[in-house]
Write an enzyme that holds these catalytic residues in place. Sequence first.
Site, PDB file in Angstrom:
ATOM      1  N   GLY A   1       0.831  -1.185   0.000  1.00  0.00           N
ATOM      2  CA  GLY A   1       0.000   0.000   0.000  1.00  0.00           C
ATOM      3  C   GLY A   1       0.873   1.244   0.000  1.00  0.00           C
ATOM      4  O   GLY A   1       2.080   1.173   0.255  1.00  0.00           O
ATOM      5  N   TYR A   2       0.235   2.372  -0.269  1.00  0.00           N
ATOM      6  CA  TYR A   2       0.956   3.638  -0.385  1.00  0.00           C
ATOM      7  C   TYR A   2       0.461   4.636   0.648  1.00  0.00           C
ATOM      8  O   TYR A   2      -0.726   4.940   0.706  1.00  0.00           O
ATOM      9  CB  TYR A   2       0.809   4.199  -1.801  1.00  0.00           C
ATOM     10  CG  TYR A   2       1.619   3.378  -2.774  1.00  0.00           C
ATOM     11  CD1 TYR A   2       2.931   3.701  -3.059  1.00  0.00           C
ATOM     12  CD2 TYR A   2       1.089   2.223  -3.343  1.00  0.00           C
ATOM     13  CE1 TYR A   2       3.692   2.928  -3.902  1.00  0.00           C
ATOM     14  CE2 TYR A   2       1.846   1.439  -4.186  1.00  0.00           C
ATOM     15  CZ  TYR A   2       3.146   1.793  -4.467  1.00  0.00           C
ATOM     16  OH  TYR A   2       3.908   1.000  -5.287  1.00  0.00           O
ATOM     17  N   ILE A   3       1.405   5.132   1.439  1.00  0.00           N
ATOM     18  CA  ILE A   3       1.114   6.194   2.388  1.00  0.00           C
ATOM     19  C   ILE A   3       1.115   7.530   1.655  1.00  0.00           C
ATOM     20  O   ILE A   3       0.333   8.411   1.950  1.00  0.00           O
ATOM     21  CB  ILE A   3       2.148   6.190   3.536  1.00  0.00           C
ATOM     22  CG1 ILE A   3       2.002   4.894   4.342  1.00  0.00           C
ATOM     23  CG2 ILE A   3       1.991   7.416   4.427  1.00  0.00           C
ATOM     24  CD1 ILE A   3       3.083   4.675   5.379  1.00  0.00           C
TER      25      ILE A   3
END
Length: 154
Positions: free
Chosen positions: A28-30
């Site tokens: 996932g991407y912050i």
Amino acid sequence: MAKEIERKFLVNGDSWRKLAEGTLFVQGYISTAKQATVRVRIVGNQGYLTIKGISVKYSRSEFEYPIPLADAQEMLDTLCDRPLIEKIRYRIEYGNLIWEIDEFDGVNKGLILAEVELSHEQQKIELPIWIGEEVSDNPKYFNSNLVKHPFSQW
């Protein structure tokens, strides 16, 4: 400074499948800001935090650090944009290089990409027969963009 030099291609056919077994990746991407992406990834029982800079041709800065699995899971559950990227990664040695083939699942199911890391941008590479169109310069194939614009919506 850590540097990633990578080329990315679409994959043709299934002949590559018999060459390797896959490993599940969930990431996932912050942050997916243009100047830097921040990614959290779980591979098997290991978590990773990765920061990548702006791509220039085939190169960009990349900093990757192992983190505890529980921390990675918590970040995926609470800090990352949706949808998460789910894929099976296959590693195949060909022409003295390691090719990584990502077969995406979830909202990106049907997309299969191959990447190869190089030691310098002008490095000559021998393309396997299962390599298709090069998409290194097309940002829509970046994993960070597949969160915002999943393959199923193209």
